[in-house]
Design a protein around this motif. Structure first.
Motif, PDB file in Angstrom:
ATOM      1  N   PHE A  79       0.834  -1.198   0.000  1.00 17.81           N
ATOM      2  CA  PHE A  79       0.000   0.000   0.000  1.00 17.81           C
ATOM      3  C   PHE A  79       0.869   1.249   0.000  1.00 17.81           C
ATOM      4  O   PHE A  79       0.642   2.172  -0.766  1.00 17.81           O
ATOM      5  N   CYS A  80       1.885   1.292   0.849  1.00 15.87           N
ATOM      6  CA  CYS A  80       2.763   2.461   0.919  1.00 15.87           C
ATOM      7  C   CYS A  80       3.559   2.625  -0.361  1.00 15.87           C
ATOM      8  O   CYS A  80       3.803   3.736  -0.801  1.00 15.87           O
ATOM      9  N   TYR A  81       3.959   1.523  -1.000  1.00 18.83           N
ATOM     10  CA  TYR A  81       4.684   1.617  -2.256  1.00 18.83           C
ATOM     11  C   TYR A  81       3.802   2.280  -3.317  1.00 18.83           C
ATOM     12  O   TYR A  81       4.249   3.087  -4.102  1.00 18.83           O
ATOM     13  N   GLU A  82       2.524   1.948  -3.314  1.00 16.34           N
ATOM     14  CA  GLU A  82       1.610   2.547  -4.269  1.00 16.34           C
ATOM     15  C   GLU A  82       1.437   4.041  -4.033  1.00 16.34           C
ATOM     16  O   GLU A  82       1.168   4.787  -4.955  1.00 16.34           O
ATOM     17  N   CYS A  83       1.626   4.509  -2.791  1.00 19.95           N
ATOM     18  CA  CYS A  83       1.450   5.921  -2.466  1.00 19.95           C
ATOM     19  C   CYS A  83       2.601   6.769  -2.976  1.00 19.95           C
ATOM     20  O   CYS A  83       2.437   7.943  -3.242  1.00 19.95           O
ATOM     21  N   ARG A  84       3.766   6.207  -3.070  1.00 24.71           N
ATOM     22  CA  ARG A  84       4.955   6.976  -3.452  1.00 24.71           C
ATOM     23  C   ARG A  84       4.845   7.428  -4.908  1.00 24.71           C
ATOM     24  O   ARG A  84       4.341   6.726  -5.750  1.00 24.71           O
ATOM     25  N   GLY A  85       5.357   8.613  -5.164  1.00 24.30           N
ATOM     26  CA  GLY A  85       5.393   9.100  -6.522  1.00 24.30           C
ATOM     27  C   GLY A  85       4.131   9.816  -6.966  1.00 24.30           C
ATOM     28  O   GLY A  85       4.096  10.363  -8.058  1.00 24.30           O
ATOM     29  N   GLU A  86       3.111   9.823  -6.167  1.00 29.38           N
ATOM     30  CA  GLU A  86       1.883  10.500  -6.550  1.00 29.38           C
ATOM     31  C   GLU A  86       1.951  12.000  -6.295  1.00 29.38           C
ATOM     32  O   GLU A  86       1.260  12.756  -6.935  1.00 29.38           O
ATOM     33  N   ASP A  87       2.774  12.427  -5.359  1.00 28.12           N
ATOM     34  CA  ASP A  87       2.949  13.844  -5.080  1.00 28.12           C
ATOM     35  C   ASP A  87       4.094  14.376  -5.929  1.00 28.12           C
ATOM     36  O   ASP A  87       5.121  13.713  -6.070  1.00 28.12           O
ATOM     37  N   SER A  88       3.910  15.566  -6.501  1.00 31.52           N
ATOM     38  CA  SER A  88       4.957  16.118  -7.352  1.00 31.52           C
ATOM     39  C   SER A  88       4.841  17.635  -7.444  1.00 31.52           C
ATOM     40  O   SER A  88       3.807  18.211  -7.108  1.00 31.52           O
ATOM     41  N   VAL A  89       5.934  18.251  -7.871  1.00 32.04           N
ATOM     42  CA  VAL A  89       5.936  19.681  -8.174  1.00 32.04           C
ATOM     43  C   VAL A  89       6.356  19.859  -9.623  1.00 32.04           C
ATOM     44  O   VAL A  89       7.109  19.055 -10.166  1.00 32.04           O
ATOM     45  N   ILE A  90       5.857  20.920 -10.234  1.00 33.56           N
ATOM     46  CA  ILE A  90       6.177  21.221 -11.627  1.00 33.56           C
ATOM     47  C   ILE A  90       6.544  22.699 -11.712  1.00 33.56           C
ATOM     48  O   ILE A  90       5.755  23.561 -11.317  1.00 33.56           O
ATOM     49  N   GLN A  91       7.748  22.955 -12.201  1.00 34.59           N
ATOM     50  CA  GLN A  91       8.192  24.324 -12.436  1.00 34.59           C
ATOM     51  C   GLN A  91       8.390  24.492 -13.937  1.00 34.59           C
ATOM     52  O   GLN A  91       8.945  23.608 -14.589  1.00 34.59           O
ATOM     53  N   PRO A  92       7.959  25.633 -14.491  1.00 38.11           N
ATOM     54  CA  PRO A  92       8.150  25.837 -15.925  1.00 38.11           C
ATOM     55  C   PRO A  92       9.645  25.899 -16.254  1.00 38.11           C
ATOM     56  O   PRO A  92      10.420  26.479 -15.494  1.00 38.11           O
ATOM     57  N   PRO A  93      10.061  25.277 -17.365  1.00 40.07           N
ATOM     58  CA  PRO A  93      11.469  25.321 -17.742  1.00 40.07           C
ATOM     59  C   PRO A  93      11.852  26.692 -18.292  1.00 40.07           C
ATOM     60  O   PRO A  93      10.985  27.490 -18.666  1.00 40.07           O
ATOM     61  N   GLY A  94      13.137  26.946 -18.325  1.00 38.96           N
ATOM     62  CA  GLY A  94      13.628  28.170 -18.946  1.00 38.96           C
ATOM     63  C   GLY A  94      14.011  29.244 -17.950  1.00 38.96           C
ATOM     64  O   GLY A  94      13.731  29.150 -16.754  1.00 38.96           O
ATOM     65  N   ASP A  95      14.655  30.266 -18.469  1.00 43.80           N
ATOM     66  CA  ASP A  95      15.121  31.384 -17.656  1.00 43.80           C
ATOM     67  C   ASP A  95      14.044  32.444 -17.516  1.00 43.80           C
ATOM     68  O   ASP A  95      13.194  32.608 -18.395  1.00 43.80           O
ATOM     69  N   VAL A  96      14.102  33.155 -16.417  1.00 42.53           N
ATOM     70  CA  VAL A  96      13.268  34.334 -16.220  1.00 42.53           C
ATOM     71  C   VAL A  96      14.215  35.523 -16.225  1.00 42.53           C
ATOM     72  O   VAL A  96      15.173  35.565 -15.455  1.00 42.53           O
TER      73      VAL A  96
END
Length: 132
Positions: free
Chosen positions: A14-31
């Motif tokens: 059950f815990c193995y299935e929980c891993r990897g579901e949370d994530s962050v996404i930042q736009p690529p490239g320079d500001v």
């Protein structure tokens, strides 16, 4: 196999299935911005449990290591020393974002900025049930 071991294996699966579901996404490239301006850096997140969020921003300067800047949580916030005045982030559970705003940009603000999300799956006691 004893019933306690079977339950342990089911819990581990059950815990193995929980891993990897949370994530962050930042736009690529320079500001690119000019000194004195304000800039906002985007960070979207996806989390299973939005009632127990821990999101962090880090600054990584050339030839340095990532430094903790600030944290935003479901229950409050914190800013590291030196990041209290010009740096802010607002945790928005509805849009699943925690954008970082830097006011009155300075040349020393040039760096790579990372957004991070604490895993929501944690374990309690890590002592083994049985010595091998």
């Amino acid at each position: 196999m004893g019933p306690w071991l079977r339950n342990l294996l089911i819990l581990a699966a059950f815990c193995y299935e929980c891993r990897g579901e949370d994530s962050v996404i930042q736009p690529p490239g320079d500001v690119i911005a000019t000194e004195g301006e304000q800039v906002t850096l985007d960070c979207q997140f996806d989390a299973v449990n939005t009632n127990d969020l821990y999101l962090f921003w880090y600054k990584h300067e050339v030839n340095g290591f990532p430094k903790f800047m600030l944290g935003r949580f479901s229950f409050g916030s914190t800013n590291a020393t030196g990041y209290e005045e010009r740096f802010d982030a607002h945790l928005d559970k509805d849009s699943k974002s925690v954008p970082l705003t830097i006011q009155r940009l300075q040349l020393s603000d040039s760096a790579v900025y990372y957004c991070a999300l604490r895993p929501t799956v944690t374990t309690g006691d890590t002592t083994p049930l049985q010595k091998l």
